[in-house]
Design an enzyme around this catalytic site. Sequence first.
Site: not given
Length: 183
Positions: A70-71
Amino acid sequence: MLNHLQSDFIKEVIRCVNFAAIKHKNQRRKDPEETPYINHPIGVAHILTQEANITDIAVIQAALLHDTVEDTDTSFEEIEQHFGTKVRGIVVEVTDDKRLPSKERKALQIKHAGSSSYEAKLVKLADKLHNLRDLERCTPKGWSKVRVEEYFKFSKQVTDGLKGTNTIMEERLEEIYKMRNIL
Ligand SMILES: Nc1nc2c(ncn2[C@@H]2O[C@H](COP(=O)(O)OP(=O)(O)O)[C@@H](OP(=O)(O)OP(=O)(O)O)[C@H]2O)c(=O)[nH]1
Ligand SMILES: [Mn+2]
């Protein structure tokens, strides 16, 4: 002395935490102190092992890796290559699609909570518990009181869908919501 199983277990967990630390190396939390981001995935894994008594290594590794795709630039293929299909599957389940607007991502988390696997539910419970404790500790940079309140309400909607998974984490979450009068 540790037996072979125990030392293999430790090696696998350290290999995983090292991978996550490298991936998150340039990232900081949103708190005023700019805590290294890796404190969050380690904190999530810590809740699972020390509080919830989880011993499934795939769940512990997925917790350590849960925000890498996600990051950071990490792909699901990379997760599978290094940690296998079970860990990949859990990480897939707890990863939001960052191409969608924040509101939509949050609505999908609420909608999908109940239908996720037991393993993914454990990681989600620990993730929310760690973020809420962080919010109780201090307010992220630029967050208004309303935004903090909204995150508590959103978390409750997600974790309501995770009920019946882990008594300890669910009780700790309930205490937090009660203190905040979140119904
Ligand atoms: N409480 C807190 N959160 C911080 C901090 N720094 C970074 N975060 C991250 O911010 C996310 C929550 O903020 P939001 O504003 O709701 O996230 P959004 O960008 O996805 O909309 C969490 O992501 P997440 O782990 O993916 O969880 P979630 O968004 O799925 O709930 C959390 O890990 C901090 O100092 N305190
Ligand atoms: Mn997280």
